[in-house]
Design a protein around this motif. Structure first.
Motif, PDB file in Angstrom:
ATOM      1  N   ILE A  13     -12.538  -8.903  26.134  1.00  0.00           N
ATOM      2  CA  ILE A  13     -12.075 -10.286  26.301  1.00  0.00           C
ATOM      3  C   ILE A  13     -12.817 -11.235  25.353  1.00  0.00           C
ATOM      4  N   PRO A  14     -14.165 -11.273  25.370  1.00  0.00           N
ATOM      5  CA  PRO A  14     -14.843 -12.160  24.413  1.00  0.00           C
ATOM      6  C   PRO A  14     -14.614 -11.749  22.962  1.00  0.00           C
ATOM      7  N   VAL A  15     -14.443 -10.444  22.732  1.00  0.00           N
ATOM      8  CA  VAL A  15     -14.180  -9.981  21.364  1.00  0.00           C
ATOM      9  C   VAL A  15     -12.819 -10.489  20.890  1.00  0.00           C
ATOM     10  N   MET A  16     -11.814 -10.452  21.765  1.00  0.00           N
ATOM     11  CA  MET A  16     -10.495 -10.951  21.390  1.00  0.00           C
ATOM     12  C   MET A  16     -10.512 -12.469  21.184  1.00  0.00           C
ATOM     13  N   LEU A  17     -11.356 -13.178  21.928  1.00  0.00           N
ATOM     14  CA  LEU A  17     -11.501 -14.616  21.692  1.00  0.00           C
ATOM     15  C   LEU A  17     -12.118 -14.865  20.317  1.00  0.00           C
TER      16      LEU A  17
END
Length: 388
Positions: A13-17
């Motif tokens: 999730i943070p990587v995709m952000l």
């Protein structure tokens, strides 16, 4: 290397952000058109801005691959976010030629750091399986930020914003806030990684990897992909202004249309790359791009040009992830270094717009399209390098 978690998908999730923040670099296309109008610049001078952004990929990509070996992939992504946030803050204080040069330079440096480190960080979490489809989904998330930029710029340019008064530059403020959020979320995410042991690769060692044919040819494929991407980003509105007589605010939709179809392409590509051979999907993508070049070169109506822009948007949406994964999997023990080399290929975003600017000044936007067509021709030659 593995992420220290039981449900690794949560860590994506943070990587995709961060992939979303990576898309901030694509604001340079519409921004350069507004800067051109604000400052009364020629095409060749205005194209310095996108060229400058991607120039830094030539300088920083390989050193970033080496830096990841020392401080880790997560810390390198965090550093890239900090530089990106600073670059977005600067235009809020002015839009002079010098201010925009500094802002776009920092945006390019931050994006070079991010694009080099974010793909290996994603691979750290998900492993080798379905790498191309995962990176393609990341490109889908990135494309959302890309196609929102023209809308934000148009909104700022056409609406009165008494509280801020930043006109089209309101897009920098919006992305600045998102960048801060992304930095905080990734910093708070515990990702365990093991740094490489043994002798670190030197700059020369990294460049020596280009002696491997698949690495060199993938590097050139990424140069062409980014050159076409940035070229379409900047040229699409100019085509509509030249041939249909639109104003800049009306023609700015062309940039959004390109990124809408890049977004659709990345989303559907993440599915197609799981159910069909990569080579066949690559062939389909390049054929669509070739059809687009023909229509852009000869089209005189709004509908034909819109179709051309949509075709190149869809066709170009998955080229990067397919070429990148071919190179990354070909040298499994040097993935950080290969990642740096592949991202250095984004220097194509400097080479193509510069040549396109001179060609368009000399013979109109058809000259710019002809330059992009050369990149499409090379991608046809790359097809035999795609293994499965």
């Amino acid at each position: 290397m593995m992420a220290n978690n039981t449900n690794k998908s949560i860590y994506l999730i943070p990587v995709m952000l961060c992939f979303f923040c990576m898309g901030f670099v694509d604001l340079v296309g519409i921004a350069s058109n507004y800067v051109k109008e604000d400052l009364g610049l020629s095409d060749s001078v205005a194209n310095i801005f996108p060229s400058l952004v991607f120039f830094w990929f030539l300088i920083f990509s390989v050193p970033t691959g080496m830096l990841m070996n020392k401080i880790g992939r997560k810390n390198t992504v965090l550093l890239s976010l900090i530089v990106t946030v600073v670059s977005l803050l600067i235009p809020l204080f002015g839009n002079s030629f010098t201010v925009m040069l500094i802002a776009f330079s920092l945006l390019g440096i931050g994006n070079a750091l991010m694009q080099t480190s974010i793909n290996p960080l994603a691979m750290l979490i998900i492993g080798d399986k379905n790498l191309a489809s995962t990176l393609t989904f990341g490109q889908f998330v990135k494309a959302i930020a890309s196609f929102l930029a023209p809308y934000l710029a148009m909104w700022g340019a056409t609406q009165v914003i008494p509280s801020f008064g930043y006109d089209w530059r309101v897009l920098f403020m919006v992305y600045f806030v998102v960048g801060l959020l992304s930095t905080a979320l990734l910093w708070a995410t515990p990702i365990q990684e093991e740094l490489p042991t043994g002798k670190s690769s030197s700059f020369v060692d990294c460049l020596r990897l280009l002696s491997k044919p698949i690495v060199l040819l993938s590097f050139l494929a990424i140069m062409c992909h980014v050159g076409i991407d940035v070229g379409t980003n900047t040229t699409a509105p100019k085509l509509l202004m030249e041939r249909v007589g639109m104003t800049l605010n009306e023609a700015a939709f062309a940039t959004s249309l390109y990124f809408i179809f890049r977004t659709i392409g990345a989303l559907t590509g993440s599915f197609f790359l799981r159910v069909m051979k990569t080579r066949w999907f690559f062939i389909i993508s390049v054929v669509l791009m070739a059809a687009s070049m023909i229509l852009m070169f000869s089209g005189q109506s709004k509908m034909v040009l819109y179709i051309a822009i949509a075709l190149v948007g869809y066709g170009n949406s998955n080229i990067f992830s397919m070429a990148f994964s071919e190179a990354l999997l070909s040298v499994p023990d040097k993935q950080n270094e290969v990642s740096g080399l592949m991202i250095m290929g984004l220097f194509g975003g400097t080479v193509f717009p510069l040549i396109m600017g001179f060609m368009s000044d000399a013979m109109g936007q058809a000259g710019a399209v002809a330059v992009m067509a050369v990149g499409v021709i090379y991608l046809f030659t790359y097809i035999k390098q795609v293994k499965n």
